[in-house]
Every structure is written in C-alpha cells, then in structure tokens.
Design an enzyme around this catalytic site. Sequence first.
Site, short mmCIF file in Angstrom:
data_model
loop_
_atom_site.label_atom_id
_atom_site.label_comp_id
_atom_site.label_asym_id
_atom_site.label_seq_id
_atom_site.Cartn_x
_atom_site.Cartn_y
_atom_site.Cartn_z
N GLY A 174 4.78 -10.54 4.46
CA GLY A 174 5.43 -10.37 5.63
C GLY A 174 5.26 -10.96 6.43
O GLY A 174 3.51 -11.00 6.60
N GLY A 233 10.63 -3.22 5.53
CA GLY A 233 10.24 -4.50 5.67
C GLY A 233 9.32 -4.54 4.11
O GLY A 233 10.36 -5.85 3.97
N HIS A 234 9.73 -3.60 3.49
CA HIS A 234 8.69 -4.02 1.78
C HIS A 234 10.38 -4.13 1.68
O HIS A 234 10.29 -5.00 0.30
CB HIS A 234 8.00 -2.88 1.40
CG HIS A 234 6.86 -1.91 1.73
ND1 HIS A 234 7.12 -0.56 2.50
CD2 HIS A 234 5.56 -2.61 2.08
CE1 HIS A 234 5.23 -0.61 3.08
NE2 HIS A 234 5.33 -1.94 2.42
N MET A 280 0.54 -1.64 0.05
CA MET A 280 -0.20 0.35 0.13
C MET A 280 1.11 1.21 -0.11
O MET A 280 -0.07 2.08 0.28
CB MET A 280 -0.61 0.18 1.15
CG MET A 280 -1.59 -1.25 1.23
SD MET A 280 -3.19 -0.70 2.02
CE MET A 280 -2.90 -0.53 3.61
N LEU A 284 6.89 3.07 1.60
CA LEU A 284 7.60 1.93 1.34
C LEU A 284 8.87 2.39 2.53
O LEU A 284 9.26 3.47 2.78
CB LEU A 284 8.27 1.71 -0.23
CG LEU A 284 7.57 1.37 -0.83
CD1 LEU A 284 7.93 1.22 -2.26
CD2 LEU A 284 6.11 0.20 -0.29
N HIS A 285 9.25 1.63 3.07
CA HIS A 285 9.53 0.82 4.07
C HIS A 285 10.86 0.15 3.49
O HIS A 285 10.49 -0.81 2.88
CB HIS A 285 9.76 1.69 5.29
CG HIS A 285 8.46 0.10 5.67
ND1 HIS A 285 8.83 -1.13 6.21
CD2 HIS A 285 6.95 0.61 6.07
CE1 HIS A 285 7.43 -1.63 5.97
NE2 HIS A 285 6.46 -0.81 5.93
N GLN A 316 -3.15 -12.03 8.68
CA GLN A 316 -2.76 -12.13 6.83
C GLN A 316 -3.01 -12.87 5.89
O GLN A 316 -3.19 -13.32 5.45
CB GLN A 316 -2.66 -10.86 6.94
CG GLN A 316 -2.81 -9.93 4.83
CD GLN A 316 -1.80 -8.73 5.01
OE1 GLN A 316 -2.70 -7.55 4.71
NE2 GLN A 316 -0.98 -9.06 4.72
N LYS A 355 5.11 -9.09 9.19
CA LYS A 355 4.59 -8.84 10.43
C LYS A 355 2.65 -9.38 10.24
O LYS A 355 2.45 -8.85 11.23
CB LYS A 355 4.95 -7.41 9.83
CG LYS A 355 4.50 -6.23 9.44
CD LYS A 355 4.72 -5.53 11.77
CE LYS A 355 3.98 -4.24 11.81
NZ LYS A 355 2.86 -3.51 11.54
N ASP A 356 1.81 -8.76 9.78
CA ASP A 356 0.85 -9.42 9.20
C ASP A 356 0.04 -10.41 9.54
O ASP A 356 0.30 -11.30 8.16
CB ASP A 356 -0.22 -9.01 7.93
CG ASP A 356 0.84 -6.94 8.13
OD1 ASP A 356 0.10 -6.28 8.85
OD2 ASP A 356 1.78 -6.55 7.58
#
Length: 276
Positions: free
Chosen positions: A146, A36-37, A30, A33-34, A152, A148-149
């Site tokens: 990831g 993690g992406h 979404m 970006l950081h 999901q 992280k979610d």
Amino acid sequence: MLIIKDISNLQSYLSAYQNRKYSIGYVPTMGALHKGHGELIKQSKKGNHKTIVSIFVNEKQFSSKEDFETYPRNKGFDYDFCIDNEVDILFEPSSEEIFKNDQTLLNNKNFKDILCDKFRRGHFDGVITVLDKFFSIIKSNKVYFGEKDYQQLKIIEKFIEEKYKSLDLVSVPTQRHEEGIAYSSRNEKLSKKQTQDFVDFHKKVKNFIGSLEGSLDIETANEKANDFMKSQDIDKLDYFEFRNDTDLSFVGTLSQARLFYAIYKGKVRLIDNLKV
Ligand code: AMP
C-alpha cells in the site's frame, strides 16, 4: 480457504499451483485486517489465479517491546475477513519457524536517515529481513503493497530490484474512511476522542495543502508546513514535511510532491502521506 502454519506444507500447495502455471499474488500483512488490506487482496485476486495472504507480526521491525506486545491482534476476525474476501491461502507461520535457520538482520541502504527511518532506527532493516524470508518461501509472481506506507514501498521497490528481479511489485493507493483518515490497524488503539481529534487534524492538513499553489517550491512549502504545525494540538511530532515523491528529496515543486507526516495521539504513532 486453507489456513497453513508451516513452511513445508505451504510449499507443497504452492508447487501444485506452480506446476499448473498459476499466477500467484501475495499480500503480506501484520493482521488486524481492514479495508486497506481488503483492497490489496482485491487487486491480487484481479491480477492472479491464486492469492495468498500472510499474517505475521514481525518482532524485528518494532523498536520497543511494548509496541510489539500491544500491536492489535484480531485472529477470529481476520480469518472471517480473509474468507469473505475469498483469499485462497492464509499463511500464518510462527516467529520460531521463520527465524529458526537464520537470525541475521539485513541492512537497508535506501532512503535512509529520513522520515520513519530517522525516528524508528532499524525498523526497515526488520521489514526487509522478514520480507526476504517470505519472498523466498512463497516465490509469488506478484506482491502487493500500500501507498499508505510510502517510504516502505520505495524501500521495498529497491530491495526487489536488487534481489528479486522477477517479482512484480504492485502498489495500491491508500484506502480511507469517509472522514478522510486512512484505514490503519493502529487506529484500533485510539479512544473515541483521539479518533475525532485525528479526523479534525487530518481535515486541517487537507485544507492547508489546498491553500498552497502547485508551483511553490518544496523548500518554501516546508517553511509554511512548520508554521502550520506550530498551531496544531498533537501529543508528539516526528515529522511533517513535503518531499518529492519520486526520490523523497526536497527538490522540485509541490506538484511533484507528497506531504508526509508521523504524529502521536497519546502513545499511538500515526503516519500518512498525501499527494498534493
Ligand atoms: P500492515 O498490516 O500494516 O503491515 O500493512 C500491510 C500492507 O497493507 C502494507 O503494504 C500497507 O501499506 C498496506 N496498507 C495498510 N493500510 C492501508 C490503507 N489504508 N490503504 C492501502 N493499503 C494499506
């Protein structure tokens, strides 16, 4: 890097790749970006000939208009980020084009009524609805998500098993700042003080987990988790609980579990999960 905004243009590039039997890796995001992406992109580049990233703030997965409208958007930076990370195609369609033919919401039936699904009703319906569109447009060989979610990730794993059997899902461990908190687009909405409070909270959570024996059963650990949270200064709590990390139940011991939390700092909702 190609920046493509419409589906037909994208598909003609992709068919050239497919004709050459290139393996295509897809990273849905979404934006804002950081690192993690960045890790998802890195893994996709390692595992495929070509990598495509989508940036799409999906209105169907937000429960409030305000949250959707204030979600961090950072276009110029995101373009540079994708160029620096050697993305091949950046796909950035409009909402009108994605939903023009069909507005029907899919109904997620897996890992329901727990964790984020309990507090963000309909959120995962919105997530799988939009992924269904993107998966069928892009038809990549692999797709990257990831940890992280985590809920999901589990829901998408099931969705892919049910509907996109030939698509390989690759999960990527959560990338963290030195101070321990996970990279997240929503961190951008925190003030300096809120960020520091969040870092302090995260450290206490890690110490708390470290104080528990791996042989402890999940139910008992959750009683301790409730006690721990009573003394924490947070603005609002959705959940803070251990669950079995295979089926997200309360069955098993801590060595099979993850700690999941969703808390608020001011109006910002922050989620994370930590392997015990
Ligand atoms: P988002 O843009 O927040 O929808 O996230 C896009 C993808 O990046 C999802 O698969 C997320 O799980 C993943 N992601 C977000 N933050 C991190 C992180 N800190 N480490 C690893 N993956 C992440």
